[in-house]
Write a protein that holds these residues in place. Structure first.
Motif, PDB file in Angstrom:
ATOM      1  N   ALA A  89      39.520 -20.884  21.036  1.00  0.00           N
ATOM      2  CA  ALA A  89      40.482 -21.051  22.455  1.00  0.00           C
ATOM      3  C   ALA A  89      41.776 -22.004  22.166  1.00  0.00           C
ATOM      4  O   ALA A  89      40.601 -22.982  21.296  1.00  0.00           O
ATOM      5  CB  ALA A  89      39.563 -21.651  23.786  1.00  0.00           C
ATOM      6  N   GLY A 213      38.799 -14.163  30.714  1.00  0.00           N
ATOM      7  CA  GLY A 213      38.816 -14.240  28.912  1.00  0.00           C
ATOM      8  C   GLY A 213      37.334 -12.893  29.141  1.00  0.00           C
ATOM      9  O   GLY A 213      37.607 -11.612  28.962  1.00  0.00           O
ATOM     10  N   VAL A 235      36.242 -13.238  17.443  1.00  0.00           N
ATOM     11  CA  VAL A 235      37.530 -13.656  17.891  1.00  0.00           C
ATOM     12  C   VAL A 235      37.911 -14.941  16.918  1.00  0.00           C
ATOM     13  O   VAL A 235      37.050 -15.287  16.589  1.00  0.00           O
ATOM     14  CB  VAL A 235      37.464 -14.470  19.334  1.00  0.00           C
ATOM     15  N   ASP A 237      41.232 -16.483  17.132  1.00  0.00           N
ATOM     16  CA  ASP A 237      41.311 -16.828  18.869  1.00  0.00           C
ATOM     17  C   ASP A 237      41.961 -15.915  19.551  1.00  0.00           C
ATOM     18  O   ASP A 237      42.283 -15.043  19.610  1.00  0.00           O
ATOM     19  CB  ASP A 237      42.777 -18.543  17.893  1.00  0.00           C
ATOM     20  N   THR A 238      42.511 -17.003  21.041  1.00  0.00           N
ATOM     21  CA  THR A 238      42.672 -16.579  22.413  1.00  0.00           C
ATOM     22  C   THR A 238      44.485 -16.752  22.310  1.00  0.00           C
ATOM     23  O   THR A 238      44.540 -15.839  23.611  1.00  0.00           O
ATOM     24  CB  THR A 238      41.280 -17.055  23.423  1.00  0.00           C
ATOM     25  N   ALA A 241      46.263 -13.420  24.302  1.00  0.00           N
ATOM     26  CA  ALA A 241      45.696 -11.721  24.603  1.00  0.00           C
ATOM     27  C   ALA A 241      46.250 -11.733  25.427  1.00  0.00           C
ATOM     28  O   ALA A 241      46.173 -10.462  25.928  1.00  0.00           O
ATOM     29  CB  ALA A 241      44.040 -12.601  24.573  1.00  0.00           C
ATOM     30  N   CYS A 297      42.787 -10.234  19.976  1.00  0.00           N
ATOM     31  CA  CYS A 297      41.950 -11.785  20.241  1.00  0.00           C
ATOM     32  C   CYS A 297      41.262 -11.880  18.233  1.00  0.00           C
ATOM     33  O   CYS A 297      40.851 -12.822  17.613  1.00  0.00           O
ATOM     34  CB  CYS A 297      40.699 -12.068  20.718  1.00  0.00           C
TER      35      CYS A 297
END
Length: 312
Positions: A89, A213, A235, A237-238, A241, A297
């Motif tokens: 995140a 999320g 994941v 990273d987000t 997304a 992600c």
């Protein structure tokens, strides 16, 4: 037509402190996602002629996104430094100036787009926010509109300074996508689902989607709500997304004739959300959006999937 910021994401690895420069900016990411899904897209934005700006322009051009005249300026390209935590995140700090040149503003009224999307920093940060609102008001009688608040608290003042503008843009839109973090900041102490439900039950959007999320999303409309599970994926990273979710959702609704530049599109979208159950085409659009976000992600930065990767 997408209106809003394009910038460079500087991703900071939490373990090493190494920074990677990747093209980003929420509206630009949505334009990129739509381009990769086969839609002709124009982006009204502001990027420089510097190295970062060149990377952004190439990134967008390679996916078929056209910058409107006046979008390339002599000022430095804005940046967002994204610090990742152990889960991937990101938290952001910004170095951004937002406005459109006169030429870019004029291009917004050159022909009517089939659909207008906007949101994020561009829709609330002066002086350019006034231009965005004017573009929405000019387009709404001519084509459908979508909006993603994608609010950035570290860049903005107190939430009460922005509520009226956000509510005005929501009321002018046909589709709104917002995160639970957006609505928790905008209305402290109010359940984000309550705000999403209020927006959907008002006179504005026919469809409001609240993303949460890893907990998936929920769609709201006047007659009910629908859960959207999040696929489980590894994941990286987000980053981006939520923008991939928005692009895939808009793509599917455009393809189904529920968004577009003819009066019948808005009527069909309202009819599709007039009952207590969503029709399969809208449920399918939401599921596609969730898959697009999940795929994004799995790789670093804002890198939305193509239609082929989504099995289209």
């Amino acid at each position: 037509m997408v209106v809003g910021e394009a910038l460079t994401d500087l991703l900071v690895d939490p373990a090493t402190g190494v920074r990677r420069a990747l093209p980003g900016g929420s509206p630009a990411n949505v334009a990129l996602g739509l381009g990769r899904l086969g839609h002709p897209v124009r982006l009204a934005t502001r990027v420089g002629r510097d190295v970062f700006g060149g990377q952004v322009r190439s990134h967008l051009r390679d996916s078929g996104v056209l910058l409107t005249p006046g979008s390339v300026t002599g000022t430095p390209t804005s940046t967002a430094t994204a610090t990742l935590d152990a889960s991937g995140a990101a938290t952001y700090t910004f170095d951004i100036a937002w406005s459109l040149t006169r030429e870019a503003v004029s291009s917004l009224r050159t022909g009517s787009p089939a659909h207008l999307h906007t949101g994020s920093v561009a829709a609330v940060l002066p002086p350019g926010a006034e231009t965005v609102l004017a573009a929405v008001r000019w387009t709404a009688p001519r084509a459908t509109v979508s909006y993603d608040p994608n609010l950035r608290p570290d860049l903005l003042g107190p939430p009460e300074e922005h509520r009226e503008r956000v509510e005005t843009l929501v009321a002018a839109s046909d589709v709104v996508k917002a995160s639970d973090e957006d609505l928790a900041w905008l209305h402290p102490g109010v359940d984000p689902e309550k705000t999403a439900r209020r927006w959907a039950e008002g006179r504005g959007p026919s469809l409001v989607v609240l993303t949460r999320g890893a907990h998936g999303a929920r769609a709201w409309w006047r007659a009910g709500s629908h859960p959207v599970p999040a696929p489980r994926v590894p994941v990286a990273d987000t980053v981006g997304a939520g923008d991939a979710f928005t692009a895939a959702l808009l793509s599917a609704l455009l393809g189904a004739g529920l968004l577009g530049g003819t009066p019948g599109c808005r009527t069909r979208l309202r009819a599709a959300t007039a009952h207590d159950r969503l029709p399969p085409v809208v449920v399918g659009a939401l599921d596609l959006a969730a898959r697009a976000a999940a795929l994004t992600c799995t790789r670093p930065g804002a890198d939305p999937p193509t239609g082929e990767e989504l099995g289209l």
